[in-house]
Design an enzyme around this catalytic site. Structure first.
Site, PDB file in Angstrom:
ATOM      1  N   ARG A  60      69.720  29.368  48.314  1.00 20.22           N
ATOM      2  CA  ARG A  60      70.166  28.906  46.998  1.00 20.22           C
ATOM      3  C   ARG A  60      69.241  27.801  46.483  1.00 20.22           C
ATOM      4  O   ARG A  60      69.679  26.803  45.917  1.00 20.22           O
ATOM      5  CB  ARG A  60      71.613  28.405  47.050  1.00 20.22           C
ATOM      6  CG  ARG A  60      72.604  29.418  47.553  1.00 20.22           C
ATOM      7  CD  ARG A  60      72.711  30.618  46.618  1.00 20.22           C
ATOM      8  NE  ARG A  60      73.586  31.626  47.201  1.00 20.22           N
ATOM      9  CZ  ARG A  60      73.182  32.620  47.983  1.00 20.22           C
ATOM     10  NH1 ARG A  60      71.878  32.771  48.257  1.00 20.22           N
ATOM     11  NH2 ARG A  60      74.022  33.480  48.499  1.00 20.22           N
ATOM     12  N   SER A  96      80.932  30.409  42.881  1.00 19.94           N
ATOM     13  CA  SER A  96      81.028  29.740  44.189  1.00 19.94           C
ATOM     14  C   SER A  96      80.420  28.351  44.089  1.00 19.94           C
ATOM     15  O   SER A  96      79.239  28.214  43.756  1.00 19.94           O
ATOM     16  CB  SER A  96      80.304  30.568  45.255  1.00 19.94           C
ATOM     17  OG  SER A  96      80.929  31.817  45.428  1.00 19.94           O
ATOM     18  N   GLU A 122      76.569  24.093  45.246  1.00 16.37           N
ATOM     19  CA  GLU A 122      75.538  24.990  44.707  1.00 16.37           C
ATOM     20  C   GLU A 122      75.075  24.547  43.339  1.00 16.37           C
ATOM     21  O   GLU A 122      73.874  24.560  43.058  1.00 16.37           O
ATOM     22  CB  GLU A 122      76.064  26.432  44.643  1.00 16.37           C
ATOM     23  CG  GLU A 122      76.071  27.155  45.975  1.00 16.37           C
ATOM     24  CD  GLU A 122      76.246  28.657  45.806  1.00 16.37           C
ATOM     25  OE1 GLU A 122      75.915  29.175  44.724  1.00 16.37           O
ATOM     26  OE2 GLU A 122      76.705  29.306  46.760  1.00 16.37           O
TER      27      GLU A 122
END
Length: 349
Positions: free
Chosen positions: A176, A249, A345
């Site tokens: 990520r 998420s 994230e």
């Protein structure tokens, strides 16, 4: 990809002053920008960079607004990426090379590739955001990461207006993560090319996908059928940002070494974990959060979604400070209980 010409540059880079960003971030957080520049071509962007005063203002690149938390009003220029384009560049013996403009909807682009008979992105269906934002985050889901399907991208350096091509090594992809995420405000991704495999095989090792396909009696699913299964799973688990503000998420799945994973499993045998190629283990952040008592729990106007503990949602009128408050509380509780520190994230602005 639209490139424009000098005569059309003004029209292709529409400017809005004191722009409301509430509808331009999927969390629905209240914020304004002093100036919003809607970038619809490379030429328009380069013309804006060459204009007087460009270097004197702070800049924020905004794609679909699905991977950021706005902390408040932004005093500089927000660049909204709206560059279109979808095309097959070439067919090679082992891959289709396909390009998307930076402003294309990611999900729409995925479904378009499948409709053309070019599979490979189906596990990444229904991820919010734009094509240009996808490599910045190195998006991933259900056993596939963008880097595995990446060919190259074009980005404009916002200080100079230079158009540069990046291969995978230059992007410095991580979990990520990418060089673009680590240098916010330096680059704007205008086009991305993907290498879609020939021959193709379905990747269905994730339990949720396997169960969904089994329920549909699909022993040998097509790429479109895998995409349909992923869409159904995501719709059951994740709220629609148009109905309930969220950034998908919110926490990364933490990665620990094998020895630490073994210690955690001795104390918590039900902990989901996924072996990695380097011998480390990826843990399920959602499970950790749920065990820490946060699933379905609110803290002010922001809550932990009742169907998926990884997702934080805006119950109404939330600010970036509200999001930060609950994120920090969850991180502290999971670390106290399991000795594992979660990382968000989204990028906090």
């Amino acid at each position: 990809m639209a490139t424009g010409d000098s005569a059309g540059d003004v029209a292709e880079a529409a400017v809005v002053l004191d722009a409301d960003l509430s509808a331009l971030n999927t969390f629905g957080l209240r914020a304004h920008a002093a100036r919003l520049l809607r970038v619809r071509s490379v030429a328009a962007l380069q013309a804006a960079i060459a204009a007087p005063g460009w270097s004197d203002t702070a800049r924020l690149v905004l794609g679909g607004g699905s991977n950021l938390v706005l902390g408040g009003d932004f005093a500089g220029t927000v660049l909204r990426v709206e560059i279109p384009g979808r095309r097959l560049l070439r067919a090679e013996a082992d891959a289709w090379i396909v390009e998307g403009g930076g402003g294309e909807s990611w999900h729409d682009f995925v479904r378009w590739t499948l409709a053309q008979g070019w599979p490979g992105l189906e596990n990444l269906s229904l991820i919010p955001g734009t094509v240009g934002a996808a490599p910045i985050q190195n998006i991933g889901a259900y056993g596939v990461e963008l880097v595995e399907r990446f060919e190259s991208l074009d980005a404009v350096e916002l200080d100079t207006g230079e158009l540069r091509r990046f291969d995978a090594a230059a992007c410095a992809f991580g979990y990520r993560d990418s060089v673009f995420k680590r240098t916010p405000g330096r680059w704007l991704v205008v086009a991305v090319r993907f290498r879609l495999p020939r021959p193709w095989r379905a990747l269905t090792r994730y339990a949720d996908v396997a169960r969904e396909l089994e329920a549909r009696a699909l022993a040998q699913p097509s790429a479109l059928e895998v995409s349909d299964a992923v869409i159904a799973i995501r719709r059951r688990k994740l709220p629609d940002p148009a109905v309930l503000g969220n950034a998908g998420s919110f926490f990364k799945n933490p990665v620990v070494d094998a020895a630490r994973c073994a210690r955690l499993l001795a104390a918590h045998p039900a902990l989901p974990h996924y072996p990695q190629a380097d011998g480390s283990e990826k843990l399920a952040a959602g499970w950790l959060i749920e065990q820490a008592g946060w699933k379905g729990r609110d803290l002010g106007p922001v809550g932990c979604y009742e169907r998926q503990a990884l997702v934080l949602v805006n119950r109404g009128g939330a600010t970036g400070a509200d999001v930060r408050r609950i994120a920090q509380a969850i991180i502290a509780d999971v670390e106290a209980r399991f000795g594992v520190r979660l990382e968000p994230e989204p990028v906090f602005i």
